[in-house]
Design a protein around this motif. Structure first.
Motif, PDB file in Angstrom:
ATOM      1  N   TRP A  22      -8.746   4.497   0.397  1.00 26.80           N
ATOM      2  CA  TRP A  22      -7.331   4.167   0.525  1.00 26.80           C
ATOM      3  C   TRP A  22      -7.004   3.541   1.884  1.00 26.80           C
ATOM      4  CZ3 TRP A  22      -3.051   7.639   2.364  1.00 26.80           C
ATOM      5  CH2 TRP A  22      -1.807   7.159   1.977  1.00 26.80           C
ATOM      6  N   MET A  23      -7.580   4.043   2.957  1.00 21.37           N
ATOM      7  CA  MET A  23      -7.282   3.538   4.296  1.00 21.37           C
ATOM      8  C   MET A  23      -8.091   2.284   4.638  1.00 21.37           C
ATOM      9  SD  MET A  23      -4.906   5.429   5.440  1.00 21.37           S
ATOM     10  CE  MET A  23      -4.829   5.119   7.180  1.00 21.37           C
ATOM     11  N   ARG A  27       1.412   2.151   2.317  1.00 17.85           N
ATOM     12  CA  ARG A  27       0.858   3.503   2.194  1.00 17.85           C
ATOM     13  C   ARG A  27       1.972   4.540   2.118  1.00 17.85           C
ATOM     14  NH1 ARG A  27      -2.639   1.149   5.942  1.00 17.85           N
ATOM     15  NH2 ARG A  27      -4.682   0.745   5.052  1.00 17.85           N
ATOM     16  N   TYR A  36      -3.311  12.764   0.083  1.00 17.39           N
ATOM     17  CA  TYR A  36      -4.275  11.815   0.672  1.00 17.39           C
ATOM     18  C   TYR A  36      -5.572  11.782  -0.138  1.00 17.39           C
ATOM     19  CZ  TYR A  36      -1.428  11.457   4.921  1.00 17.39           C
ATOM     20  OH  TYR A  36      -0.431  11.239   5.821  1.00 17.39           O
ATOM     21  N   LEU A  66      -3.434  -3.764  -0.578  1.00 15.23           N
ATOM     22  CA  LEU A  66      -2.490  -2.662  -0.757  1.00 15.23           C
ATOM     23  C   LEU A  66      -1.285  -3.087  -1.584  1.00 15.23           C
ATOM     24  CD1 LEU A  66      -2.551  -0.889   2.693  1.00 15.23           C
ATOM     25  CD2 LEU A  66      -3.130   0.126   0.505  1.00 15.23           C
ATOM     26  N   ASP A 114       1.004  -0.081   6.659  1.00 19.41           N
ATOM     27  CA  ASP A 114       1.613   1.232   6.832  1.00 19.41           C
ATOM     28  C   ASP A 114       2.763   1.457   5.843  1.00 19.41           C
ATOM     29  OD1 ASP A 114       1.715   3.705   8.318  1.00 19.41           O
ATOM     30  OD2 ASP A 114       3.599   2.975   9.178  1.00 19.41           O
TER      31      ASP A 114
END
Length: 88
Positions: free
Chosen positions: A60-61, A25, A44, A68, A22
Motif C-alpha cells: 500500500w505504501m 491514502r 493498515y 493510488l 497522502d
C-alpha cells in the motif's frame, strides 16, 4: 503557555511536506473506517493486503500517486459499494 508551545512547533509545521499520495491514502483509511475494518493497525494491514492483490502487486505504501488514484477508484466503486449493498 499554549502560545509558547505553538510557537515552538511553528518551524516544524512550516517545513512539513506530506508524502506524495497522502490524500489518497487518507481517503482509503476513511472509507475503511466507515466499513468498520477495525483499529488503525488492522486497517493498515488489511489495506496493504488488498493493495497487494490488485493490479500493481505492491504494498500500500509503495504506490505512487497515479497508481493510488486507480486504487482509490477501485476501492470506492467496487469495495465500498459492495459493502453498502450488503447492508440492506
Amino acid at each position: 503557555m499554549m502560545k509558547q508551545l505553538i510557537d515552538l512547533n511553528e518551524p516544524y509545521r512550516r517545513n512539513y511536506v506530506p508524502k506524495p499520495g497522502d490524500k489518497q491514502r487518507k481517503k482509503m483509511i476513511a472509507l475503511a473506517r466507515l466499513m468498520n475494518y477495525g483499529d488503525m493497525k488492522t486497517i493498515y494491514a488489511r489495506l496493504d493486503n488488498w493493495a497487494r492483490d490488485q493490479k500493481f502487486k505492491k504494498g500500500w505504501m509503495a504506490h505512487n500517486p497515479a497508481e493510488l488514484d486507480l486504487l482509490v477508484a477501485i476501492f470506492e466503486q467496487k469495495v465500498y459499494t459492495h459493502y453498502l449493498t450488503t447492508l440492506n
